[in-house]
Design an enzyme around this catalytic site. Structure first.
Site, PDB file in Angstrom:
ATOM      1  CG  ASP A  82      46.386  41.760  49.680  1.00 34.34           C
ATOM      2  OD1 ASP A  82      45.208  42.130  49.830  1.00 34.34           O
ATOM      3  OD2 ASP A  82      46.803  41.166  48.647  1.00 34.34           O
ATOM      4  CG  ASP A 261      49.905  40.219  43.206  1.00 37.98           C
ATOM      5  OD1 ASP A 261      50.984  40.657  42.751  1.00 37.98           O
ATOM      6  OD2 ASP A 261      49.862  39.176  43.886  1.00 37.98           O
TER       7      ASP A 261
END
Ligand code: G3H
Ligand code: 13P
Ligand code: ZN
Length: 315
Positions: A82, A261
């Site tokens: 990411d 997240d």
């Protein structure tokens, strides 16, 4: 049974008008919670690792635990870097068994973003790994997003087409009003869906059929979860995420990957705070981390069933 790339899951998601959840991982409990939650609905899932997660846990530990999750669940899973900051980090992750990498060159000048993305794409493709890149700048909560600011920072549709054509990147993260963290909007939530539609139309018209778009900063910041944090001593004021109906709309359009997240962080914090608030004498990590794992698993299940729509996407 092995990790897969995102190719097939995105094809199915685009055709089926749903999205695959991409959740950030940092430790064993989070990995188990996400993958068991996905397994409950036979859903494909993406486990993503930031540069700071690599620093925290180490690629080899994370890969080892993710392999165990593949063995345990048998679901289609991609291991993804990411916000990869550079070629070296992408290469390192590929060498360590990641099946997908993001190169985030969104802060570079356009031509530099193209050149650096292309370099990662060429290397990754030679190893059978797919690449996500980013174009446009995600808003910060302090940013006043009026029309001219949106044109300056949101993804330009013509540039998106040029970028995809020239880099050969497999999926594109775009800026349409989402932002990272728990404080996404001061006032009303607003996303530029028209811009998303135009980007897809231009890609389709140029032969990029079913091209997968990625939405970063897509946590919904559940008010109930925030309320649990605050009830048990937390101080998270004014948090606001992307409403679920907007995420559902994005998933029904060309968005095939939805990044979350902050929601994992909040769920873990809420469960831990509640555990210690209600059981002040507890000090067995299996007790409090087990509560956190169960809370995250429930949250992931709700996302898959009520927001992403990826139930039975493995069938
Ligand atoms: O988009 C960023 C993710 O939330 C990862 O955050 O760099 O603190 O691990 P992190
Ligand atoms: P959130 O902060 O909204 O969870 O976004 C996460 C993300 O985009 C990771 O790349
Ligand atoms: Zn992101």
């Amino acid at each position: 049974m092995a990790l897969v790339t995102t190719k097939e899951m995105f094809d199915k998601a685009f055709r089926g008008k749903f999205a695959i959840g991409a959740f950030n991982i940092n430790d064993m409990e989070i990995i188990q919670a996400i993958t068991r939650g996905a397994k409950a609905y036979n859903s494909a899932v993406i486990l993503q690792v930031s540069r700071s997660a690599l620093n925290y846990a180490g690629a080899k530990y994370l890969k080892g635990m993710v392999d165990a999750a593949v063995d345990e669940t048998g679901i289609d899973m991609a291991l993804h870097l990411d916000h990869g900051p550079d070629f070296e980090t992408a290469k390192y992750c590929i060498e360590n068994g990641f099946t997908s990498v993001m190169f985030d060159g969104s802060h570079y000048e356009y031509e530099e973003n193209v050149a650096k993305t292309k370099e990662v794409v060429e290397y990754a493709h030679s190893k059978g790994v797919v690449v996500e890149a980013e174009l446009g700048k995600l808003a910060g909560v302090e940013d006043e997003v009026n029309v001219s600011a949106a044109n300056a920072t949101y993804t330009d549709p013509d540039q998106a087409l040029d970028f995809v054509s020239r880099t050969g990147v497999d999926s594109l993260a775009i800026a349409i009003g989402t932002s990272h963290g728990a404080y996404k909007f001061k006032g009303e939530a607003k996303l530029d869906f028209d811009r998303l539609a135009v980007i897809t139309e231009k890609l389709e018209a140029s032969g990029f059929h079913g091209y997968p778009i990625v939405l970063h900063g897509a946590s919904s910041v559940d008010p109930e979860c925030v309320a649990i944090c605050n009830k048990y001593g937390g101080k998270i004021d004014g948090a606001k995420g992307i409403p679920n109906e907007m995420l559902r709309k994005a998933a029904s359009m060309a968005v095939c990957k939805i990044n979350m997240d902050t929601d994992i962080r909040l769920a873990m914090t809420a469960a831990l705070r509640r555990h210690f608030g209600e059981k002040p004498s507890s000090f067995d990590p299996r007790g409090y981390l087990g509560d956190a794992r169960a809370f995250i698993e429930d949250m992931v299940k709700a996302k898959i069933a009520d927001v992403l729509g990826s139930t039975d996407s493995m069938l």
